[in-house]
Write an enzyme that holds these catalytic residues in place. Structure first.
Site, short mmCIF file in Angstrom:
data_model
loop_
_atom_site.label_atom_id
_atom_site.label_comp_id
_atom_site.label_asym_id
_atom_site.label_seq_id
_atom_site.Cartn_x
_atom_site.Cartn_y
_atom_site.Cartn_z
N GLU A 1 42.72 26.13 38.58
CA GLU A 1 41.46 26.77 38.95
C GLU A 1 40.83 27.37 37.69
O GLU A 1 41.45 28.18 37.02
CB GLU A 1 41.74 27.86 39.98
CG GLU A 1 40.48 28.55 40.46
CD GLU A 1 40.76 29.52 41.60
OE1 GLU A 1 41.59 30.44 41.42
OE2 GLU A 1 40.15 29.37 42.66
N LYS B 1 41.46 48.82 47.93
CA LYS B 1 41.45 48.91 46.46
C LYS B 1 40.59 47.74 45.99
O LYS B 1 41.01 46.59 45.99
CB LYS B 1 42.88 48.78 45.93
CG LYS B 1 43.11 49.35 44.53
CD LYS B 1 42.25 48.79 43.42
CE LYS B 1 42.76 47.48 42.86
NZ LYS B 1 41.84 46.97 41.78
N CYS C 1 36.13 30.67 45.16
CA CYS C 1 37.46 30.08 45.33
C CYS C 1 37.39 28.74 46.05
O CYS C 1 38.21 27.87 45.82
CB CYS C 1 38.39 31.04 46.04
SG CYS C 1 37.65 31.76 47.50
N GLU D 1 44.65 35.25 50.35
CA GLU D 1 43.58 34.26 50.15
C GLU D 1 43.55 34.04 48.65
O GLU D 1 43.10 34.90 47.90
CB GLU D 1 42.27 34.82 50.69
CG GLU D 1 41.35 33.74 51.18
CD GLU D 1 40.47 33.23 50.06
OE1 GLU D 1 40.89 32.25 49.40
OE2 GLU D 1 39.43 33.81 49.83
P1 NAP Z 1 43.46 39.26 40.18
O1 NAP Z 1 44.07 39.97 39.06
O2 NAP Z 1 44.31 38.50 41.13
O3 NAP Z 1 42.58 40.36 40.99
C1 NAP Z 1 42.44 40.47 42.38
C2 NAP Z 1 42.70 41.90 42.83
O4 NAP Z 1 44.10 42.22 42.70
C3 NAP Z 1 41.98 42.95 42.01
O5 NAP Z 1 41.59 44.03 42.83
C4 NAP Z 1 43.05 43.37 41.03
O6 NAP Z 1 42.81 44.58 40.39
C5 NAP Z 1 44.26 43.40 41.92
N1 NAP Z 1 45.55 43.35 41.22
C6 NAP Z 1 45.82 42.86 39.98
N2 NAP Z 1 47.13 43.01 39.70
C7 NAP Z 1 47.70 43.60 40.77
C8 NAP Z 1 49.02 44.01 41.07
N3 NAP Z 1 50.04 43.84 40.21
N4 NAP Z 1 49.26 44.59 42.26
C9 NAP Z 1 48.27 44.77 43.15
N5 NAP Z 1 46.99 44.39 42.91
C10 NAP Z 1 46.71 43.82 41.75
O7 NAP Z 1 42.34 38.29 39.68
P2 NAP Z 1 41.51 38.43 38.31
O8 NAP Z 1 42.40 38.83 37.19
O9 NAP Z 1 40.38 39.31 38.57
O10 NAP Z 1 41.04 36.93 38.12
C11 NAP Z 1 41.94 35.98 37.54
C12 NAP Z 1 41.80 34.62 38.21
O11 NAP Z 1 42.09 34.73 39.61
C13 NAP Z 1 40.41 34.02 38.20
O12 NAP Z 1 40.14 33.38 37.02
C14 NAP Z 1 40.48 33.08 39.37
O13 NAP Z 1 41.08 31.88 39.02
C15 NAP Z 1 41.37 33.79 40.35
N6 NAP Z 1 40.58 34.49 41.37
C16 NAP Z 1 40.53 33.96 42.62
C17 NAP Z 1 39.78 34.58 43.59
C18 NAP Z 1 39.68 34.04 44.96
O14 NAP Z 1 38.72 34.34 45.65
N7 NAP Z 1 40.63 33.29 45.44
C19 NAP Z 1 39.07 35.74 43.30
C20 NAP Z 1 39.15 36.29 42.02
C21 NAP Z 1 39.91 35.64 41.08
P3 NAP Z 1 41.96 44.56 39.01
O15 NAP Z 1 40.57 44.28 39.42
O16 NAP Z 1 42.16 45.89 38.42
O17 NAP Z 1 42.53 43.45 38.16
#
Ligand code: NAP
Ligand code: MG
Length: 462
Positions: free
Chosen positions: A369, A170, A279, A245
């Protein structure tokens, strides 16, 4: 941009169960570049069933044959390198050079490394009077973010397939098009039907259904700590293996004996690359009091050079988030020496390369972050102070140490609570284990350590 209107399940593009779609927006100009189906629990169920049905065959395939499929997949990605780069530029907004050199090239290297590992890994070993078999864990549910959209898919799918697991991915809703290109490459590489499946859609719908599906044995997630906690809790309740991660707030420690100009310039470049959406970025620069003013001058000059060179951040939401952090930094008393909260362009989700001075370790911008092009420069009085600051967050993903003498840098690095440290500008190694201490995650990706995440052992005693 090319977009499929179905899900890649059981070796073909299948119509989605529901009619909802996700719009893909180019963050550089806010134009819609494509639409993909928004998957539901029904799509996830079909994908997991396909993966389960394919598991007995794929897990029994000789490692040499799995290696051959991965080598073919590496070649299929290489043949599409230009299209991959263009797609990532369109949906993530990264400048074309970065898309080619990193977003397209790194996944090819990682896929190549697992083609080799699948062929050479000892899936069977002798321990005294036992023979230990390293077996695939089973069906993997992989949930990936948008910041390195293809790399994060490959960093999960390549070792999973090498191990003999089957997978349902996904991808992030913001970057599903490169995930569809990956599915095309999988198809062309002759990977058997059901071994790899793709369900696009929203995290709380398709993502959550994948995490909760009883047919999934291991959940591998990259993304925010908040979602990671939910996923770990759900996986824990079902006794599923989980790999996380998560975020980071890594320290770039410049010891007084270092080449200050080089350490600052590389440090600023590290944070500005990919518009700060990395990250493992070194978002806290730690400088000795005696060199602090000189370092600030260098950092401000370096940041100014990035003004027009970095891309936007991924979305309007992310832009608002990053600008909120910049405003918070100002409100808590940090001093802006480059950039600021104002959007530098009218169109597109751009954020100015921003550098804060006079940041203290307890400020929000030194603890959380930000995931944007924002660097905090902190001062330390001696090495113990530097170490306390470096280790003083809930995270522990990456870091850097600079010193005149490599041994001095290594001695400091060995006391850092973090998963990987670059010594005097050491290069990224796609075979070195990548992952976090503390709240930066659970488990490791890449190389042989990444492969081990997808294996479990059976011991036979004689
Ligand atoms: P996120 O919501 O954690 O998204 C990561 C993945 O998880 C996406 O595929 C997302 O889908 C999915 N997801 C979201 N809610 C979920 C749930 N309840 N159950 C299962 N999967 C779920 O991250 P984001 O909202 O895109 O970014 C927010 C913050 O996260 C950023 O500002 C950053 O600080 C951090 N981040 C960290 C990394 C890293 O590499 N460690 C990468 C991205 C973001 P959707 O795309 O539909 O939301
Ligand atoms: Mg999200």
């Amino acid at each position: 941009m090319k977009a499929h209107d179905g899900m890649y399940i059981d070796g073909g593009w299948r119509p989605a169960a529901g009619g909802d779609t996700v719009e893909v927006v180019n963050p550089a100009d806010e134009q819609i570049v494509g639409r993909v189906p928004a998957g539901t629990a029904e799509d996830v169920d079909a994908a997991v069933r396909a993966a389960r049905a394919a598991l007995p065959g794929w897990s029994a395939t000789a490692p040499a044959e799995r290696a051959a499929r991965l080598a073919a997949l590496r070649d299929a990605l290489e043949a599409r390198a230009e299209e991959i780069a263009e797609t990532v530029t369109a949906e993530l907004g990264s400048p074309p050079k970065l898309s080619q050199a990193v977003h397209a090239a790194v996944p090819i290297a990682v896929m190549g490394s697992y083609a080799e590992l699948a062929a050479t890994y000892a899936f069977e070993e002798k321990v005294g009077n036992s023979v230990v078999h390293h077996e695939p864990v089973g069906v993997v549910g992989a949930i990936t973010p948008w910041n390195y959209p293809l790399h994060q898919i490959v960093a999960k799918v390549a070792p999973a397939l090498a191990a003999g697991c089957t997978v349902v991915v996904k991808p992030a809703e913001d970057t599903p098009l490169v995930a569809q290109l990956f599915a095309e490459a999988v198809h062309e590489a002759g990977v058997p039907a059901g071994v790899f499946n793709l369900v696009t859609g929203l995290g709380p719908v398709a993502g959550q259904a994948l995490v909760e599906h009883p047919g999934v044995d291991l959940v591998s997630f990259t993304g925010s700590t908040a979602v990671g906690q939910k996923i770990a809790a759900a996986a824990g309740a079902a006794i599923k293996k989980v790999a996380l991660e998560l975020g980071g707030k890594s320290a770039n420690v410049i010891l007084p004996s270092a080449d200050l100009a080089r350490a600052v310039n590389v440090g600023v470049a590290n944070v500005m690359s990919n518009s700060g959406q990395t990250c493992s970025a070194w978002t806290r620069m730690l400088v000795h009091t005696s060199q602090y003013e000189e370092a600030l001058g260098l950092a401000a000059t370096a940041a100014a050079k990035y003004g027009d060179r970095i891309g936007p951040v991924v979305s309007a939401r992310q832009q608002a988030r990053v600008r909120g952090y910049i405003e918070k930094g100002i409100a808590e008393g940090a001093r802006l020496i480059a950039g600021g909260p104002e959007a530098p362009r009218e169109r597109g989700y751009f954020v100015s390369p921003t550098v804060f001075a006079d940041v203290t370790p307890d400020m929000t911008i030194a603890q959380e972050e930000i995931f944007g092009p924002v660097l905090s420069v902190l001062r330390y009085t001696d090495e113990e102070d530097a170490l306390r600051i470096a280790n003083g967050t809930v995270y522990g993903l990456a870091g850097a140490v600079w010193a005149g003498d490599e041994a001095e840098a290594v001695a400091f690095a060995r006391r850092m609570e973090t998963g990987q440290v670059d010594i005097n500008g050491g290069r990224f190694n796609p075979r070195a284990p990548f992952g976090g201490y503390k709240q930066s995650g659970v488990g490791r990706e890449l190389g042989v350590h990444g492969l081990a995440e997808y294996l479990q052992t059976q011991s036979l005693q004689f």
